[in-house]
Design a protein around this motif. Structure first.
Motif, PDB file in Angstrom:
ATOM      1  N   ILE A  31      48.600  23.824  56.921  1.00 55.23           N
ATOM      2  CA  ILE A  31      47.135  24.767  56.941  1.00 55.23           C
ATOM      3  C   ILE A  31      47.788  26.138  56.828  1.00 55.23           C
ATOM      4  N   ALA A  32      48.600  26.647  57.510  1.00 55.94           N
ATOM      5  CA  ALA A  32      49.055  27.975  57.191  1.00 55.94           C
ATOM      6  C   ALA A  32      49.424  28.500  55.933  1.00 55.94           C
ATOM      7  N   ALA A  33      50.200  27.330  55.434  1.00 55.69           N
ATOM      8  CA  ALA A  33      50.850  27.991  53.898  1.00 55.69           C
ATOM      9  C   ALA A  33      49.612  27.845  53.106  1.00 55.69           C
ATOM     10  N   MET A  34      48.681  26.935  53.155  1.00 60.14           N
ATOM     11  CA  MET A  34      47.246  26.999  52.458  1.00 60.14           C
ATOM     12  C   MET A  34      46.609  28.283  52.350  1.00 60.14           C
ATOM     13  N   ALA A  35      46.484  28.688  53.853  1.00 57.52           N
ATOM     14  CA  ALA A  35      45.636  29.749  54.226  1.00 57.52           C
ATOM     15  C   ALA A  35      46.340  30.965  53.683  1.00 57.52           C
ATOM     16  N   SER A  36      47.451  31.051  53.905  1.00 54.49           N
ATOM     17  CA  SER A  36      48.110  32.554  53.330  1.00 54.49           C
ATOM     18  C   SER A  36      48.182  32.585  51.817  1.00 54.49           C
ATOM     19  N   LYS A  37      48.154  31.623  51.148  1.00 52.81           N
ATOM     20  CA  LYS A  37      48.232  31.378  49.689  1.00 52.81           C
ATOM     21  C   LYS A  37      46.983  31.638  49.062  1.00 52.81           C
ATOM     22  N   PHE A  38      45.861  31.069  49.863  1.00 56.11           N
ATOM     23  CA  PHE A  38      44.506  31.160  49.023  1.00 56.11           C
ATOM     24  C   PHE A  38      43.345  31.948  49.648  1.00 56.11           C
ATOM     25  N   ASN A  39      43.652  32.679  50.831  1.00 55.62           N
ATOM     26  CA  ASN A  39      42.873  33.591  51.571  1.00 55.62           C
ATOM     27  C   ASN A  39      42.519  34.792  50.510  1.00 55.62           C
ATOM     28  N   PRO A  40      43.464  35.442  49.876  1.00 59.95           N
ATOM     29  CA  PRO A  40      42.929  36.508  48.917  1.00 59.95           C
ATOM     30  C   PRO A  40      41.904  36.048  47.742  1.00 59.95           C
ATOM     31  N   LYS A  41      42.003  34.675  47.557  1.00 56.74           N
ATOM     32  CA  LYS A  41      41.027  34.092  46.368  1.00 56.74           C
ATOM     33  C   LYS A  41      39.855  33.828  47.037  1.00 56.74           C
ATOM     34  N   VAL A  42      39.841  33.233  48.183  1.00 56.29           N
ATOM     35  CA  VAL A  42      38.621  33.206  49.076  1.00 56.29           C
ATOM     36  C   VAL A  42      37.841  34.353  49.213  1.00 56.29           C
ATOM     37  N   ASP A  43      38.715  35.540  49.840  1.00 60.17           N
ATOM     38  CA  ASP A  43      37.998  36.909  49.918  1.00 60.17           C
ATOM     39  C   ASP A  43      37.388  37.287  48.624  1.00 60.17           C
ATOM     40  N   GLU A  44      37.938  36.957  47.359  1.00 60.76           N
ATOM     41  CA  GLU A  44      37.340  37.480  46.067  1.00 60.76           C
ATOM     42  C   GLU A  44      36.125  36.658  45.816  1.00 60.76           C
ATOM     43  N   ILE A  45      35.914  35.379  46.046  1.00 60.11           N
ATOM     44  CA  ILE A  45      34.649  34.783  45.741  1.00 60.11           C
ATOM     45  C   ILE A  45      33.516  35.173  46.787  1.00 60.11           C
ATOM     46  N   LEU A  46      34.209  35.156  47.878  1.00 63.44           N
ATOM     47  CA  LEU A  46      32.866  35.914  49.077  1.00 63.44           C
ATOM     48  C   LEU A  46      32.609  37.341  48.611  1.00 63.44           C
ATOM     49  N   SER A  47      33.284  38.249  48.177  1.00 62.58           N
ATOM     50  CA  SER A  47      32.978  39.678  47.669  1.00 62.58           C
ATOM     51  C   SER A  47      32.206  39.346  46.523  1.00 62.58           C
ATOM     52  N   ASN A  48      32.438  38.548  45.368  1.00 63.68           N
ATOM     53  CA  ASN A  48      31.776  38.248  44.178  1.00 63.68           C
ATOM     54  C   ASN A  48      30.234  37.869  44.502  1.00 63.68           C
ATOM     55  N   ARG A  49      30.094  37.015  45.665  1.00 69.12           N
ATOM     56  CA  ARG A  49      28.886  36.481  46.082  1.00 69.12           C
ATOM     57  C   ARG A  49      27.975  37.972  46.466  1.00 69.12           C
ATOM     58  N   THR A  50      28.681  38.503  47.397  1.00 71.10           N
ATOM     59  CA  THR A  50      27.964  39.826  47.800  1.00 71.10           C
ATOM     60  C   THR A  50      27.693  40.929  46.908  1.00 71.10           C
ATOM     61  N   ILE A  51      28.376  40.831  45.761  1.00 78.48           N
ATOM     62  CA  ILE A  51      28.052  41.867  44.633  1.00 78.48           C
ATOM     63  C   ILE A  51      27.040  41.425  43.786  1.00 78.48           C
ATOM     64  N   LYS A  52      26.977  39.966  43.693  1.00 79.79           N
ATOM     65  CA  LYS A  52      25.824  39.551  43.016  1.00 79.79           C
ATOM     66  C   LYS A  52      24.639  39.499  43.598  1.00 79.79           C
ATOM     67  N   LYS A  53      24.628  39.141  44.715  1.00 80.89           N
ATOM     68  CA  LYS A  53      23.412  39.321  45.685  1.00 80.89           C
ATOM     69  C   LYS A  53      22.982  40.848  45.602  1.00 80.89           C
ATOM     70  N   LEU A  54      23.511  41.847  45.730  1.00 84.92           N
ATOM     71  CA  LEU A  54      23.404  43.354  45.823  1.00 84.92           C
ATOM     72  C   LEU A  54      22.578  43.389  44.449  1.00 84.92           C
ATOM     73  N   GLY A  55      23.095  43.128  43.587  1.00 82.16           N
ATOM     74  CA  GLY A  55      22.380  43.129  42.208  1.00 82.16           C
ATOM     75  C   GLY A  55      21.188  42.616  41.863  1.00 82.16           C
TER      76      GLY A  55
END
Length: 547
Positions: A31-55
């Motif tokens: 679990i920890a290895a998966m979270a450590s590797k993919f956390n930045p990409k999860v942050d990126e998709i959630l940020s992209n959702r926010t940016i799209k919603k703001l637009g």
């Protein structure tokens, strides 16, 4: 990226054995290895959702089929062949929370083709529920449930982790809580994937609330990484993506393309998809959604177009298109034959429309509906699937997908939405992800559309149909108060005074949500993050154990 620190919450009382079996050092490391590797990409998709919603909130042009991926839509390609157990998906059971042990076991004893093993819409992710749910899946896969067939002979498990909006509060990796879907997916694959593969029964997944092909790409990367770590052949994991968001409807070819090695198709369902219009465009008057009880169904143009496009897209790419879940419940009293036949006829009528449109399967909640719906397929679509139904005559445009249905706002519809919203929150506070109301099962999908409509109607001061009354906070408060008074007068609540406080608390939270200045993206996120109901009920102390 190395993992420096992992903190796991202590087990809830009476779940120490389950905790020990599930959260072994190897599982936690995975679990920890998966979270450590993919956390930045999860942050990126959630940020992209926010940016799209703001637009979209600022008047950005409405969504369309992406120009940059037109080549994918125009290319000739197909998804990888389906494994044998996925080729016939006529009737699955939906909303089966594995934490509801009795219902989960009865589902596995049924003759459904599959069981949507749900950690999302029909499940409340409290720490006890998470552990019990994952433990029950473990027992099912490992053949440890008396009276339940082996996993090779039981209905296939369609494992549904939480969506990206949810957080797992009980594990921190390098000082951060991890995304809920990573916890669910990691634990499910670590303990079960190899046995499911060896038995020809998986691992198969449902992916909730995907909004773009970039999110599908992230899931595909997770699949490839997990298969490599667990020594499974590439392409072993198969996933059905739920097209529950209007933005995803414009990227269905692209979503399948990203997952083409791992795809089990797409699924369409009415309420999350309808609620997504309010989520994305709710501030615009031209997107006011009328009373869902009276004016919103799969025959309305925007929903029929969406379902037709799902079927056409999937069958063009050689994979399955499945319909949504019938939430209707058969009467439990044997004497109520008229009511039984009325429900059965209504479900059959609605599902026959989907079969005739070309779906390869759909879901029901009531186990009593499995056999009648399988008979419906046997009569009108007797082959294993309808991949031969290409729907080449379908030409769904942007306008078709964005056309709002006509109709108004009714007082009865407002009352119903208030009731469903409050009762869902009350159930959630009790650790339940669904409840039964007026002959239907209700879950987070119906709660989302209910509270979203109330927020939108209030936001636009919508006038009630056949009345000069405007939807206002005063009117909503009045309806909340009436509903609470009527419900507390019910004999069940009179006999159990301890249930009264959660109901009143739920009503307060519901009013908070529907009067927010800005639309709350997901009610489950709001409940989980703002109220953290999952913490205090069963934890004996705040200590943590460290890996």
């Amino acid at each position: 990226m190395g993992v420096k620190n992992v903190e796991v919450e202590v087990p809830p009382t009476n779940l120490e054995v389950e905790f020990k079996i599930l959260l072994t050092s190897g599982a936690v490391e995975f679990i920890a290895a998966m979270a450590s590797k993919f956390n930045p990409k999860v942050d990126e998709i959630l940020s992209n959702r926010t940016i799209k919603k703001l637009g979209l909130d600022e008047g950005e042009k409405l969504p369309d089929f992406p120009i940059e991926t037109q080549y994918i839509r125009e290319m000739e390609w197909t998804c990888a062949p389906l494994p044998p157990r996925l080729r016939k998906r006529h009737v699955d059971l939906g909303d089966v929370s594995p934490a509801n042990t009795n219902h989960f076991e009865r589902s596995l004893q049924s003759n459904a083709q599959g069981v949507q093993t749900d950690f999302d819409d029909g499940h409340c992710p409290s720490w006890p529920n998470q552990l019990l749910g994952h433990y029950n899946v473990y027992r099912a896969v490992h053949g440890e449930i008396p009276g339940v067939p082996s996993i090779a002979n039981a209905p296939i498990l369609m494992l549904r982790p939480r969506a990206w909006n949810m957080t797992e509060h009980n594990i921190l990796v390098d000082g951060r809580k991890i995304p809920g879907p990573l916890f669910d997916f990691a634990l499910l694959t670590y303990h079960n994937a190899k046995l499911l593969w060896e038995s020809g029964s998986g691992p198969f997944f449902y992916l909730s609330k995907v909004e773009s092909y970039m999110e599908a790409r992230l899931w595909n990367e997770l699949f490839i990484w997990s298969q490599s770590k667990l020594g499974l052949p590439r392409g072993t994991i198969k996933a059905t993506v739920l097209i529950e968001n209007v933005l995803a409807a414009f990227e269905m070819h692209e979503i399948l393309y990203e997952l083409r090695e791992h795809s089990a198709g797409l699924n369409c369902g009415i309420w999350d998809y309808s609620a997504s219009f309010i989520n994305k465009f709710g501030g615009r008057r031209e997107f006011i959604l009328p009373d869902r009880s009276k004016y919103v169904n799969m025959q309305r143009h925007f929903l029929k177009s969406y379902m037709d496009l799902v079927i056409q897209t999937c069958h063009q790419r050689g994979t399955l298109a499945t319909g949504g879940m019938s939430a209707l419940l058969l009467p439990k009293t044997e004497e109520n034959t008229n009511g039984y036949h009325a429900v059965l006829e209504r479900v059959a009528r609605e599902k026959l429309q989907e079969i005739e449109a070309g779906v390869d399967g759909f879901m029901v909640f009531d186990l009593g509906l499995i056999h009648p719906m399988q008979q419906l397929f046997a009569r009108f679509a007797p082959t294993d699937n309808q991949l031969h139904v290409k729907r080449e005559n379908v030409n769904v445009t942007r306008k078709d997908l964005l056309e709002m249905p006509s109709g108004g706002v009714t007082l009865e519809g407002l009352k119903h939405n208030v009731s469903v919203g409050i009762l869902f929150i009350e159930a959630w506070l009790r650790g339940k992800g669904h409840f039964f109301y007026k002959g239907r099962v209700e879950d987070s999908a119906t709660a989302e559309i209910s509270r979203s409509q109330v927020w939108q109607w209030l936001r636009h001061c919508t006038t009630l149909e056949n009345s000069d009354k405007v939807v206002s906070r005063h009117l909503i408060r009045k309806l909340i108060s009436e509903f609470i008074s009527d419900t507390l007068a019910n004999s069940d609540f009179q006999a159990n005074p301890q249930q009264q406080l959660p109901l009143v608390t739920a009503a307060t939270i519901f009013e908070e949500v529907v009067t927010q200045r800005y639309f709350t993206q997901f009610i489950t996120t709001y409940l989980s993050e703002a109220h953290e109901m999952q913490k205090q009920k069963s934890l004996p102390h705040p200590l943590v154990s460290k890996l």
